[in-house]
Enzyme design. Structure first.
Site, short mmCIF file in Angstrom:
data_model
loop_
_atom_site.label_atom_id
_atom_site.label_comp_id
_atom_site.label_asym_id
_atom_site.label_seq_id
_atom_site.Cartn_x
_atom_site.Cartn_y
_atom_site.Cartn_z
N HIS A 1 0.81 -1.19 -0.12
CA HIS A 1 0.00 -0.06 0.00
C HIS A 1 0.93 1.25 0.03
O HIS A 1 1.91 1.24 0.45
CB HIS A 1 -0.96 0.05 1.05
CG HIS A 1 -0.55 0.80 2.43
ND1 HIS A 1 -0.46 1.97 2.72
CD2 HIS A 1 0.15 0.07 3.62
CE1 HIS A 1 -0.08 2.50 3.91
NE2 HIS A 1 0.46 1.37 4.41
N CYS A 2 0.36 2.40 -0.60
CA CYS A 2 0.89 3.68 -0.45
C CYS A 2 -0.29 4.47 0.23
O CYS A 2 -1.13 4.14 0.74
CB CYS A 2 1.30 4.03 -2.00
SG CYS A 2 0.34 4.07 -3.16
N GLU A 3 -0.27 5.89 -0.46
CA GLU A 3 -1.19 6.96 -0.12
C GLU A 3 -2.45 6.54 -0.98
O GLU A 3 -3.67 6.55 -0.38
CB GLU A 3 -0.34 8.10 -0.22
CG GLU A 3 -1.54 9.34 0.20
CD GLU A 3 -1.65 9.44 1.75
OE1 GLU A 3 -2.46 9.82 2.41
OE2 GLU A 3 -0.75 8.86 2.48
N GLY B 1 -2.46 4.55 -4.19
CA GLY B 1 -2.51 3.56 -5.31
C GLY B 1 -1.42 3.32 -6.04
O GLY B 1 -1.06 2.51 -6.53
N TYR C 1 -3.93 4.08 1.19
CA TYR C 1 -4.31 4.33 2.57
C TYR C 1 -5.45 5.41 2.48
O TYR C 1 -6.60 5.18 3.59
CB TYR C 1 -3.05 5.22 3.13
CG TYR C 1 -3.48 5.81 4.60
CD1 TYR C 1 -3.33 5.10 5.67
CD2 TYR C 1 -3.90 7.15 4.50
CE1 TYR C 1 -3.66 5.62 6.91
CE2 TYR C 1 -4.33 7.57 5.84
CZ TYR C 1 -4.25 6.82 6.93
OH TYR C 1 -4.47 7.62 8.30
#
Length: 584
Positions: free
Chosen positions: A522-524, A526, A550
């Site tokens: 995961h990141c912020e 996608g 996120y």
């Protein structure tokens, strides 16, 4: 001479009447409207309450006199149709001003009575206002003058607009919604930013509860100033199903609407399982000389052909035009609906088209979910705002099943483009190839709609696999490791519990640090997660991307606690700055 009688004005009825006149100068057209206004902007009613539309007269579009002068239409306001004599082809009409009754013959009858507000049979409900027409508006404006508090029952389109406009007037607002979220056409993670915006504006948002009783306010006395005593009724008290009691200066029931079909049912016309008048593709009822249009009729859903109720002005206007064509002998046919709609409330716009994920799950329809968080326009141009965009796609055919968008700018045109693509039969991957207008203050060279199309292609081609926010807990419980590929500062400020942090720019050099087994990345929002999953796949690792990153996860988790305002207020910021700007 042919006579067409139209029951009800406003969107559907007046569209039918004026179109019919444009097609036939000889037909006699009689419009019978129960209220005192035949042509008004009912979608603008809440905004006069809040003073956004300053002059009430701005809402009044046409009068009987102006319609007679321009179109030669016999418009009679405050005339209520009491019954239909189908065999004699006539309607019984009562003049509400004089209480006189008369019969009017017709060759064709068009029913456009609209929908009536839902008013539950609660003790004391008579003190609650509804908002359907100008008379309702006048009553509400007068009754709420000087009120310091308002309670709105219902969190649909009208409920949100009323709440916002009461706040605009400086009134303290409590909004009560029986469901766990406002705006039922949206999925919970998409509407959570609206919950947050409402609370930030000072609205007391009560979810998962309903009104059970309304008590009149206590009697109180005061001096009249001339030695006498005046008795007044205090503010009503609304009792809620969760045990709370809310006192408010004005109470409004905005629970929803139901088709106005009493007249049709009494006349023996067929009514559908949802309570709307049944019509064919040419808007004929079960009586071939009687037509019905607008909010009173059941429509066909564009996805599966099932009956639906869609009380929208666009559909009513179009049906009015179609029925005029049919009556005049021209070709005309109704079309299925996708429920394209938008609301603006508390600084956010929320738009939707087609089915939501909840409905797809309930019906067992296979679907693929795509979340994005692009900017409303080029990030380098001042004023860009984040948009939460959700696309629902058939994994087998790539058909677009639905879309939702929430943001402060640019939401309407993205949903309109997707709605047009759906009407034109384009597939999700085709969105990538749309040529859309671009300048930095309007959009990006890679528009959010294009981006949704590219993501859809990546998924269809197997370049990435995703995990939804509500699936993450089960994936981790099954043994997957959560890998956060954001920068350390982002990971520390807004963590998902249990994640390990390896920034995407360092991933190739730190592959040996990753635990064995499946990975969820995961990141912020996608994008960096997608880049990381591609790196991992090329190195033989099994990895799935947390769809929407996120931000989507945080909104989704907050939505599961939506009935608890304190827990939502302490949830992570779903609009935090992000390093994800480019296209996957």
């Amino acid at each position: 001479m042919t006579t067409v009688v139209i029951v009800g004005g406003v969107a559907g009825g007046m569209s039918a009447a004026t179109r019919l006149r444009r097609l036939d100068e000889d037909v006699t057209i009689v419009v019978l409207e129960r209220s005192g206004h035949v042509s008004f902007a009912n979608c603008g009613l809440p905004y006069h309450l809040g003073g956004v539309i300053e002059h009430r007269s701005s809402l009044l579009l046409q009068t009987p006199q102006s319609l007679a002068a321009r179109f030669g239409i016999d418009v009679r306001v405050r005339h209520e149709v009491r019954s239909i004599d189908r065999e004699g082809k006539r309607v019984e009409v009562r003049d509400l001003a004089t209480d006189e009754t008369a019969w009017i013959a017709y060759d064709a009858l068009v029913l456009s009575p609209g929908a009536r507000p839902v008013v539950p049979p609660l003790p004391g409900i008579e003190v609650a206002h509804t908002l359907r027409d100008v008379e309702d508006l006048d009553h509400l404006v007068g009754s709420s003058s000087g009120a310091s508090s308002a309670l709105v029952v219902g969190g649909g389109f009208i409920g949100l607009e009323l709440a916002e406009n009461f706040v605009e007037r400086g009134v303290a607002v409590t909004l009560v919604e029986a469901g766990e979220q406002v705006m039922a056409p949206f999925d919970p993670e998409m509407i959570e930013p609206v919950h947050a915006a409402m609370r930030s504006a000072g609205v007391e948002l009560v979810l998962g509860a309903s009104a059970t009783r309304i008590d009149p306010g206590p009697l109180r006395t005061r001096s009249s100033g001339d030695g006498g005593v005046v008795t007044e009724v205090g503010e009503p008290v609304v009792h809620l199903s969760d045990g709370r009691e809310v006192q408010a200066g004005v109470v409004v029931a905005a629970i929803g609407v139901r088709p106005e079909q009493v007249l049709a049912r009494q006349a023996g016309l067929a009514v559908g399982e949802l309570g709307g008048i049944l019509v064919d593709d040419q808007l004929r009822t079960s009586d071939p000389d009687i037509y019905a249009i607008g909010d009173a009729v059941e429509k066909r859903d564009a996805l599966d052909g099932s009956p639906v109720l869609v009380p929208l002005a666009n559909t009513a206007n179009r049906q009015g035009r179609v029925v005029a064509d049919v009556i005049s002998g021209r070709p005309g046919a109704d079309r299925p609906v996708r429920g394209t709609a938008i609301v603006s409330a508390f600084g956010l716009d929320a738009a939707v088209v087609g089915w939501n994920e909840r409905r797809l799950r309930t019906t067992g329809r296979p679907h693929r979910v795509i979340h994005l968080h692009p900017g409303s326009h080029a990030a380098y141009y001042p004023g860009a705002q984040p948009i939460a965009l959700k696309l629902l796609v058939d994994p087998g055919t790539d058909e677009i099943l639905g879309a939702q968008a929430v943001g402060r700018d640019g939401v309407d045109k993205r949903i309109d483009v997707i709605a047009t693509a759906m009407a034109g039969g384009l597939r999700a991957g085709d969105l990538a190839d749309l040529e859309l207008a671009y300048a930095p203050q309007f959009g990006s060279a890679k528009d959010p709609v294009n981006m949704a199309g590219w993501v859809a292609r990546n998924l269809a081609e197997g370049l990435v696999d995703t995990v939804q926010w509500h699936e993450l807990a089960n994936a981790l419980a099954a043994g997957a490791t959560l890998l956060d590929v954001r920068d350390p500062a982002e990971h520390e400020a807004r963590p998902i519990p249990g994640a390990i942090n390896v920034p995407v720019n360092e991933l190739r050099d730190r592959l040996d640090e990753l635990p064995a087994g499946d990975l969820v990345v995961h990141c912020e929002v996608g994008l960096r997660g997608y880049l990381a999953t591609r790196v991992l796949a090329e190195h033989g690792r099994s990895a799935r991307n947390l769809d929407g990153g996120y931000r989507t996860w945080a909104a989704g988790v907050a939505s599961t606690r939506a009935a608890s305002p304190s827990s939502v207020r302490s949830s992570p910021n779903s609009h935090a700055p992000s390093a994800d700007h480019a296209l996957p």
